[in-house]
Design an enzyme around this catalytic site. Structure first.
Site: not given
Ligand code: BG6
Length: 487
Positions: A326, A240, A331, A148, A216, A177-178, A47, A235, A182
């Site tokens: 989290k 994942h 990580k 997602k 994480e 789904d990243h 936009r 999430d 990987k």
């Protein structure tokens, strides 16, 4: 330019964080590696009142900020010529009419173009609807990539699938789904099915249980507004963790292609027993409710651990423990295959291992690699055993060049029409069906609130009890210290 031969990747929502942080750096890298189709242009649709020059400048700053080592001016000069900006609003059909006309004019009709939904999910339907209304689906030739979250429960995901299927065939749809992009997640299948020594023991006969950890260290930070409605179950688990689970548990496909691979993943999801709520532990880190844009009485879990079973011949009776959270101390994403103890114990475990001598850990990130622990005789002892490790690190075997970002592979596959690393409609819906009752439990104000846990701890103690009841402990792999218990 030869207009007829050009194709385009159109990024809907190109002024957002994802484009600058992930998509353009990955496309730039692909271009540097010579893998990006030479005839591909990249068009940012959004936009804001940007033009080509401003779009290029913003994207260059993104690469310099997020992947500075990658920036080479001459490469950029070459790549940036492919970038264009199209100003338009997702909610305005006329802007899509203009886009359609623009695509005709510059790209000779709609030939094998890819539309990337990098918008907020609330615009998915409108955007896809207008693409269809303006013939930008091009009767089965164009593709769409969808970020997602794909729905927020089974009903919304099913509804979205039905909506998209009115226009796009499943072969045209690429749901991201990243984790599947990987390198190390892809390697799970290569490890299992290109070696002959693991698969014969990859079942209930020798495996005691399986753990999947996606921990994480960051807290929810600036994403609190989104996160408070999602929580860790939506999430991380529905997508994942379930993807890692299916790759770990699936049967070998008859061939390495999108249909066969995804058929096998779907069979795993179909075989998962409904998750018993007493086998779920939810947690929320201390101070979460004081975060800006989080409801002061929020019940949203920032941590979850659960035990589940896969009711099929291979896995009957083998618990799978999944956890993610989290604000944890490290990580790390890893899969630990915990083997049974030897049937007859000849040696003393005193001062030696107090857990299975054989654990295979597949480290998805960081320090990507594979570790196998096994028992050895402690030197200069009579019959004491010590656990040692055999380690494979990508960095040692393949050099220090960082592994490609997941988006590199995913973008290229989608552009080339290979859906192997994307979630199919039935896969997404089955994952929601499994997660929905757990989410409903988490959101029910009449049910106990999530356990509080201190930031920088490994989550609530109740999660320890969950796994201890089966005689195990939660594992992580820590360099030379090997595979250790986290509690
Ligand atoms: C995203 C989640 O899908 O994955 C984030 O929305 C999470 O909350 C991220 O931080 C983790 O991805 P990675 O690749 O850093 O493990």
């Amino acid at each position: 330019m030869n207009a007829q031969k050009k194709t385009a990747l159109v990024i809907m929502g190109a002024t957002g964080d994802l484009t600058q942080r992930k998509l353009i750096p990955s496309l730039f890298k692909l271009c540097q590696k010579g893998r990006l189709p030479a005839n591909l242009d990249i068009i940012g649709f959004a936009r804001r009142e940007w033009d080509d020059e401003y779009f290029r400048q913003e994207m260059r700053e993104g690469i310099q900020a997020f992947t500075p080592d990658q920036f080479i001016q001459s490469d950029w000069d070459h790549f940036s010529q492919r970038l264009h900006f199209f100003q338009g609003n997702f909610t305005n059909k006329e802007d899509f009419d203009r886009l359609s006309e623009y695509m005709h004019r510059h790209y000779g009709g709609h030939e094998n173009h890819t539309y990337y939904m990098a918008t907020s999910p609330e615009f998915f339907k409108t955007t896809i609807g207008y693409l269809a209304d303006c013939n930008l689906d091009d009767a089965g030739k164009n593709k769409i990539i969808i970020e997602k979250p794909f729905g927020s429960d089974y009903t919304s995901a099913h509804d979205l699938n039905e909506f998209i299927h009115q226009t796009f065939q499943e072969e045209q749809i690429f749901r991201i789904d990243h984790y599947l992009g990987k390198e190390t997640a892809q390697n799970i299948l290569f490890f299992r099915f290109s070696n002959s020594i693991f698969e014969p023991i990859w079942n209930r006969n020798l495996i005691d249980h399986v753990q999947i950890t996606v921990a994480e260290s960051v807290d929810v930070g600036h994403r609190a507004g989104y996160y408070d409605h999602a929580g860790v179950l939506r999430d991380m688990f529905q997508n994942h963790l379930f993807q890692l689970l299916t790759l770990t548990a699936m049967e070998p496909p008859a061939a390495f292609n999108a249909t066969y691979l995804r058929n096998e993943k779907v069979k795993v999801l179909q075989a998962i027993r409904p998750i018993a709520l007493e086998d779920v532990v939810l947690g929320q880190y201390d101070g979460y409710c004081q975060t800006d844009r989080v409801a002061p009485d929020s019940r949203t879990p920032t941590y979850a651990a659960m035990k589940l079973y896969i009711d099929n011949w291979r896995w009957q009776g083998v618990p799978f423990y999944l956890r993610s959270g989290k604000a944890l101390p490290d990580k790390t994403s890893e899969i630990s295959i915990y083997f049974r103890n030897p049937p007859h114990n000849l040696f003393s475990f005193e001062g030696g291992v107090d857990q299975s001598p054989n654990v295979l850990s597949i480290i998805i990130q960081p320090n990507e690699g594979i570790h196998l622990s096994f028992a050895t005789k402690q030197p200069d002892s009579y019959k004491e055993i010590q656990s040692v490790n055999m380690n494979f690190y990508y960095s040692q075997s393949f050099g220090n060049e960082p592994l490609p970002d997941a988006y590199e592979r995913l973008l290229l596959d989608a552009i080339n029409g290979d859906a192997s690393l994307f979630a199919r409609a039935d896969e997404i819906e089955l994952a929601w069906q499994l997660m929905d009752p757990v989410i409903r439990f988490a959101e029910d104000p009449n049910k106990p609130s999530p356990h509080q846990y201190a930031k920088n701890s490994w989550g609530p103690q109740a999660a320890l009890k969950l796994i201890e009841s089966n005689g195990g402990c939660w594992l992580v792999t820590q360099g030379t210290a090997g595979i250790i218990c986290t509690f």
